[in-house]
Enzyme design. Sequence first.
Site, PDB file in Angstrom:
ATOM      1  N   HIS A 230     -25.425 -15.631  26.329  1.00 45.15           N
ATOM      2  CA  HIS A 230     -26.577 -14.739  26.186  1.00 45.15           C
ATOM      3  C   HIS A 230     -26.153 -13.399  25.593  1.00 45.15           C
ATOM      4  O   HIS A 230     -26.717 -12.938  24.585  1.00 45.15           O
ATOM      5  CB  HIS A 230     -27.208 -14.541  27.570  1.00 45.15           C
ATOM      6  CG  HIS A 230     -28.432 -13.687  27.575  1.00 45.15           C
ATOM      7  ND1 HIS A 230     -29.665 -14.180  27.937  1.00 45.15           N
ATOM      8  CD2 HIS A 230     -28.638 -12.369  27.303  1.00 45.15           C
ATOM      9  CE1 HIS A 230     -30.568 -13.215  27.861  1.00 45.15           C
ATOM     10  NE2 HIS A 230     -29.957 -12.096  27.483  1.00 45.15           N
ATOM     11  N   GLU A 231     -25.143 -12.769  26.187  1.00 44.03           N
ATOM     12  CA  GLU A 231     -24.716 -11.448  25.728  1.00 44.03           C
ATOM     13  C   GLU A 231     -24.073 -11.512  24.349  1.00 44.03           C
ATOM     14  O   GLU A 231     -24.212 -10.582  23.549  1.00 44.03           O
ATOM     15  CB  GLU A 231     -23.755 -10.812  26.738  1.00 44.03           C
ATOM     16  CG  GLU A 231     -24.318 -10.630  28.131  1.00 44.03           C
ATOM     17  CD  GLU A 231     -25.635  -9.872  28.165  1.00 44.03           C
ATOM     18  OE1 GLU A 231     -25.898  -9.071  27.236  1.00 44.03           O
ATOM     19  OE2 GLU A 231     -26.414 -10.069  29.110  1.00 44.03           O
ATOM     20  N   HIS A 234     -26.607 -11.261  21.675  1.00 46.37           N
ATOM     21  CA  HIS A 234     -27.034  -9.876  21.443  1.00 46.37           C
ATOM     22  C   HIS A 234     -26.047  -9.170  20.514  1.00 46.37           C
ATOM     23  O   HIS A 234     -26.442  -8.404  19.635  1.00 46.37           O
ATOM     24  CB  HIS A 234     -27.126  -9.115  22.769  1.00 46.37           C
ATOM     25  CG  HIS A 234     -28.318  -9.477  23.601  1.00 46.37           C
ATOM     26  ND1 HIS A 234     -29.560  -9.741  23.058  1.00 46.37           N
ATOM     27  CD2 HIS A 234     -28.470  -9.599  24.947  1.00 46.37           C
ATOM     28  CE1 HIS A 234     -30.420 -10.017  24.026  1.00 46.37           C
ATOM     29  NE2 HIS A 234     -29.782  -9.945  25.180  1.00 46.37           N
ATOM     30  N   GLU A 256     -34.297 -11.159  23.029  1.00 46.02           N
ATOM     31  CA  GLU A 256     -34.044 -11.830  24.310  1.00 46.02           C
ATOM     32  C   GLU A 256     -34.359 -13.317  24.221  1.00 46.02           C
ATOM     33  O   GLU A 256     -33.660 -14.153  24.813  1.00 46.02           O
ATOM     34  CB  GLU A 256     -34.862 -11.179  25.423  1.00 46.02           C
ATOM     35  CG  GLU A 256     -34.431  -9.765  25.784  1.00 46.02           C
ATOM     36  CD  GLU A 256     -33.067  -9.707  26.467  1.00 46.02           C
ATOM     37  OE1 GLU A 256     -32.460 -10.768  26.727  1.00 46.02           O
ATOM     38  OE2 GLU A 256     -32.616  -8.585  26.762  1.00 46.02           O
TER      39      GLU A 256
END
Length: 395
Positions: A230-231, A234, A256
Amino acid sequence: TKNSLPADGVDKVGPVYMGDLLLISNENPDCYSYENTGSLSEDFVQTASLPDDLPLEAYAMNPILPEPEGLTLDKLVKLGDNFEVAAVGSTSEFWVYNFKTNTTEKLTATLQYSGSKSEIWVENTEEIGQQQAQQLGSEFDDSIYPLIANYFYTPSDLDGNGKVKILCFDIQDSFETTGSYYAGYFSSGDLFNHSTSNMGELFYIDTYPSMHYPKTNPIDVSRAFSTIAHEFQHMVNYNRNVLVEKGSTMPTWLNEGLSLAAEHLYSGVLSRRISYFNSSPRIRDGHSVLYWGDNGDTLSSYALSYIFLQYIRAQAGNDAIFRDILLSNDNSSNVIVSALTKYGVTKSLGEILTDFRIALVLKNGSGPYGFRGDGDFNSIAVQFYSGGSKELRGG
């Protein structure tokens, strides 16, 4: 007059509508634009609260810290600003964000693993030893990095070390009092040269409760793997849209949604997000997809962004649409429209959002009102609003 619904179960013709449920959708792509639903037949709102049996992970948040004000691309970290080859066992100070006090503070961490693509820095070496750090780092190097690079993009390397730093520590939040917690975060400020920057490619991963709960349980670093995916999305998202394209950041709901798609590609269906969707009174009462944290409810936004991006993937019939979205020079919400056009779906964003809401109810096996036979989303259970008139945001 019509005596029966069309075969797809949806009457969009009017002015008198057939069917058991009425969908009212504000199709305006501007999330700051409101429309009234008009008068509805009841004058009460259902009472509901989140059940007690949702999984811990349903309350995980993964924020993107806002870009520091006043920093321009000429202030980016440059090779030589802070470049050093750290040895395993060495220590370094890092700036971290305390979400409980909303302040920035320093901690000291130890390098526990240095691999082909990652460095694993740990605040508490008694919790995460070198063997566990190697487990975490190897998973990133061998599985997570190539997955994200393939379906999304690659990171920058402003500090010139060819690696991503992953800092593992107990992110300070209000978990003990609210039940929600920060599982990880990314800060683009670390890519700029300023007083509280960590001067390079870095993201932050929580240890408690993310890796162990309760505290008496031993650390299990594998519980953080999907958060790392997930990170990392980003990070590569910022690289592509801001550093490579010299453009703007994506709307939070879309960024997101892509990070949740990264988790889905890595670990499969995010049942915890579906569970929150099924239980959320805010979603029932008209939570916008396009306005992050609508009604002050960030967790409902995570659930909606996750399911909406999975609906887009299903309508495209191809996981490659995530990369299409990211590589487009259009970083606005309307990139969804152009991305789907490539796969033969030609609708406005408002129409796509309306069809998505219908799909949540019908879950047809084909066509626009379902997830194209993807059984992972059959567990979606929509709650129906039965209150009075409301002002609905765009989306």
